[in-house]
Design an enzyme around this catalytic site. Structure first.
Site, PDB file in Angstrom:
ATOM      1  N   LYS A   6      -6.441  -4.752  24.539  1.00  0.00           N
ATOM      2  CA  LYS A   6      -5.826  -3.511  25.044  1.00  0.00           C
ATOM      3  C   LYS A   6      -5.083  -2.762  23.924  1.00  0.00           C
ATOM      4  O   LYS A   6      -4.845  -3.309  22.839  1.00  0.00           O
ATOM      5  CB  LYS A   6      -4.886  -3.856  26.204  1.00  0.00           C
TER       6      LYS A   6
ATOM      7  N   TYR B  74     -10.209   1.273  36.762  1.00  0.00           N
ATOM      8  CA  TYR B  74      -9.140   0.628  37.539  1.00  0.00           C
ATOM      9  C   TYR B  74      -9.058   1.189  38.960  1.00  0.00           C
ATOM     10  O   TYR B  74      -8.005   1.114  39.596  1.00  0.00           O
ATOM     11  CB  TYR B  74      -7.805   0.787  36.806  1.00  0.00           C
TER      12      TYR B  74
ATOM     13  N   ASN C 224      -0.206  -5.867  28.201  1.00  0.00           N
ATOM     14  CA  ASN C 224      -0.369  -7.327  28.197  1.00  0.00           C
ATOM     15  C   ASN C 224      -1.563  -7.810  27.365  1.00  0.00           C
ATOM     16  O   ASN C 224      -2.154  -8.843  27.639  1.00  0.00           O
ATOM     17  CB  ASN C 224      -0.391  -7.877  29.630  1.00  0.00           C
TER      18      ASN C 224
ATOM     19  N   HIS D  71      -7.625  -8.087  28.668  1.00  0.00           N
ATOM     20  CA  HIS D  71      -8.203  -8.109  30.021  1.00  0.00           C
ATOM     21  C   HIS D  71      -9.197  -9.253  30.123  1.00  0.00           C
ATOM     22  O   HIS D  71      -9.891  -9.552  29.154  1.00  0.00           O
ATOM     23  CB  HIS D  71      -8.931  -6.785  30.277  1.00  0.00           C
TER      24      HIS D  71
ATOM     25  N   GLU E 100     -17.980  -4.614  35.119  1.00  0.00           N
ATOM     26  CA  GLU E 100     -17.124  -4.138  34.033  1.00  0.00           C
ATOM     27  C   GLU E 100     -17.897  -4.071  32.713  1.00  0.00           C
ATOM     28  O   GLU E 100     -17.743  -3.129  31.944  1.00  0.00           O
ATOM     29  CB  GLU E 100     -15.909  -5.060  33.908  1.00  0.00           C
TER      30      GLU E 100
HETATM   31  P1  CMP Z   1      -4.882  -6.682  34.282  1.00  0.00           P
HETATM   32  O1  CMP Z   1      -4.940  -7.731  35.341  1.00  0.00           O
HETATM   33  O2  CMP Z   1      -5.541  -6.907  32.991  1.00  0.00           O
HETATM   34  O3  CMP Z   1      -5.445  -5.305  34.907  1.00  0.00           O
HETATM   35  C1  CMP Z   1      -4.684  -4.624  35.881  1.00  0.00           C
HETATM   36  C2  CMP Z   1      -3.318  -4.413  35.322  1.00  0.00           C
HETATM   37  O4  CMP Z   1      -2.422  -3.737  36.169  1.00  0.00           O
HETATM   38  C3  CMP Z   1      -2.641  -5.741  35.052  1.00  0.00           C
HETATM   39  O5  CMP Z   1      -3.321  -6.363  33.991  1.00  0.00           O
HETATM   40  C4  CMP Z   1      -1.228  -5.289  34.785  1.00  0.00           C
HETATM   41  O6  CMP Z   1      -1.076  -4.812  33.473  1.00  0.00           O
HETATM   42  C5  CMP Z   1      -1.123  -4.131  35.769  1.00  0.00           C
HETATM   43  N1  CMP Z   1      -0.400  -4.568  36.951  1.00  0.00           N
HETATM   44  C6  CMP Z   1      -0.885  -5.280  37.973  1.00  0.00           C
HETATM   45  N2  CMP Z   1       0.098  -5.515  38.894  1.00  0.00           N
HETATM   46  C7  CMP Z   1       1.193  -4.924  38.404  1.00  0.00           C
HETATM   47  C8  CMP Z   1       2.512  -4.841  38.865  1.00  0.00           C
HETATM   48  N3  CMP Z   1       2.894  -5.397  40.036  1.00  0.00           N
HETATM   49  N4  CMP Z   1       3.393  -4.177  38.103  1.00  0.00           N
HETATM   50  C9  CMP Z   1       3.003  -3.610  36.923  1.00  0.00           C
HETATM   51  N5  CMP Z   1       1.759  -3.679  36.436  1.00  0.00           N
HETATM   52  C10 CMP Z   1       0.864  -4.329  37.166  1.00  0.00           C
END
Ligand code: CMP
Length: 139
Positions: A11, A51, A114, A117, A128
């Protein structure tokens, strides 16, 4: 050789922090083979589509904004039990909760930024992967 596939993205935070090489090294050292890879950049429209399952959630706009904030590295990875094995390697979505040694523990900044992915199912890995690569039928 062989095995199943997963889809990953390094990311924008991890690209900005110059962690592409370190993350790919971990991926290879954990037995994943890189089947396809490219550095690219989400447009807002494509990030909203990717997303789409999260549309309307409180974090959606921030997530889209973040994913468009810089280049990403998209890749198709292959290994036995690729989905579960890769999710174990990347760690909890929230880096504060991620186990020691996981990619998110080592390289992520926050819940949104984070680092990486990983697909959550075989079906989503294909969907994806198809979003970025036009050769998915070979997997
Ligand atoms: P990822 O699972 O890679 O893809 C979807 C993203 O949405 C996830 O990482 C987080 O970065 C973000 N995300 C999901 N749930 C939350 C949440 N409750 N609060 C903030 N960010 C979220």
């Amino acid at each position: 050789m062989g095995g199943s596939i997963t889809f990953t993205m390094i990311k924008p935070d991890a690209v900005r922090n110059n962690f592409i090489g370190a993350i790919l090294k971990q991926i290879n050292e954990n037995g994943f083979r890189i089947k396809a890879i490219k550095m690219t950049h989400f447009t807002r429209e494509r990030a909203e589509a990717f997303y789409g399952v999260h549309a309307g959630k409180f974090f959606f706009d921030g997530l889209v904004e973040f994913m468009c904030s810089g280049p990403i590295v998209a890749a198709i990875l292959e290994k036995e039990n690729a989905i579960d094995s890769f999710r174990e390697l990347i760690g909890n979505t929230n880096p504060e909760k991620a186990d020691e040694g996981t990619i998110r523990k080592l390289f992520a900044e926050s819940f949104t930024a984070n680092a990486i992915h990983g697909s959550d199912s075989d079906e989503n890995a294909l969907l994806e992967g198809s979003f970025f690569f036009s050769v998915m039928e070979q997997f």
